[in-house]
Design an enzyme around this catalytic site. Structure first.
Site, PDB file in Angstrom:
ATOM      1  CB  CYS A 169     -12.641  -4.482 -11.678  1.00  0.00           C
ATOM      2  SG  CYS A 169     -11.120  -3.516 -11.450  1.00  0.00           S
ATOM      3  CG  HIS A 217     -12.838  -3.336 -16.338  1.00  0.00           C
ATOM      4  ND1 HIS A 217     -13.886  -2.897 -15.557  1.00  0.00           N
ATOM      5  CD2 HIS A 217     -11.702  -2.989 -15.686  1.00  0.00           C
ATOM      6  CE1 HIS A 217     -13.403  -2.298 -14.483  1.00  0.00           C
ATOM      7  NE2 HIS A 217     -12.080  -2.339 -14.529  1.00  0.00           N
ATOM      8  CD  GLU A 269     -16.727  -3.448 -17.763  1.00  0.00           C
ATOM      9  OE1 GLU A 269     -16.274  -2.676 -16.903  1.00  0.00           O
ATOM     10  OE2 GLU A 269     -16.644  -4.691 -17.678  1.00  0.00           O
TER      11      GLU A 269
END
Length: 217
Positions: free
Chosen positions: A89, A198, A200
């Site tokens: 990011c 992202h 994750e």
């Protein structure tokens, strides 16, 4: 943390410099097969097999925090030494020349050419799942070329101009996405990789991307 491996699990330092969303990155990396630790310790950062630089918020504040903790030097030294780094990011954005937010230009780390600027889209932030267009031979997107990933951002790099004369044998691999205009969704450049989205937060596709990255350590 050291750069030695526990069994076949690589060690990964997740840089702790006051940015948010760090714990979710640590957990995702652990699920992907790493011995991951949130740390601001210089030795841990330098000795780990891989370094992850997360980042949320404004470009300027992230750069100021990285500089205040000395982390920009650590990132630069790892890249110069061929030690893997993954930005996420705003941790992706600060690797470019500069960021312009609300008319204010902030210098970045200038690892790659390009300026982070507002997305020319009717609705921002760009929040949610989107497709990407990875290049042939991508390591990060191997096996997940057609998957969607989770984005949360209002700014991005819209233009890529890279002088390949200095890296003719191994030019950077650039992945694109679109929200109002094409923007850079990821870059793979030797030891240095980064994603605007992202991983994750990107479910199974994001987990596979992290697994792919760990496989390059």
């Amino acid at each position: 943390m050291t750069g030695t491996r526990s069994g076949s699990r690589p060690t990964v330092a997740v840089l702790d410099y006051g940015s948010g969303n760090t714990h979710s990155a640590v957990r995702a990396l652990q699920r992907a097969g790493a011995d991951a630790e949130l740390t601001a310790d210089a030795d841990a950062v330098m000795n780990a097999d891989g370094l992850v630089v997360p980042g949320v918020g404004a470009f300027q504040s992230v750069m100021e925090s990285l500089q205040a903790t000395g982390a920009t030097r650590w990132i630069g030294r790892r890249v110069a030494g061929g030690r893997p780094v993954l930005g996420i990011c705003v941790g992706h954005q600060i690797l470019f020349d500069a960021g312009v937010e609300h008319g204010v230009r902030t210098e970045g780390m200038a690892e790659w050419p390009g300026v982070v600027e507002a997305l020319p889209a009717p609705i921002v932030p760009h929040m949610g799942w989107n497709t990407v267009r990875p290049p042939a031979g991508s390591d990060l997107f191997r096996g997940i070329e057609d998957e969607r990933f989770y984005f949360v951002h209002s700014y991005g790099v819209l233009d890529w101009t890279f002088d390949q004369t200095h890296q003719a044998m191994n030019p950077p691999r650039v992945t694109w996405s679109n929200h109002g205009a094409d923007f850079i969704a990821a870059v793979e450049n030797g030891p240095l990789s980064a994603t605007q989205f992202h991983p994750e937060k990107s479910g199974d596709a994001g987990m596979q991307l992290l697994t792919n990255w760990l496989g390059t350590l």
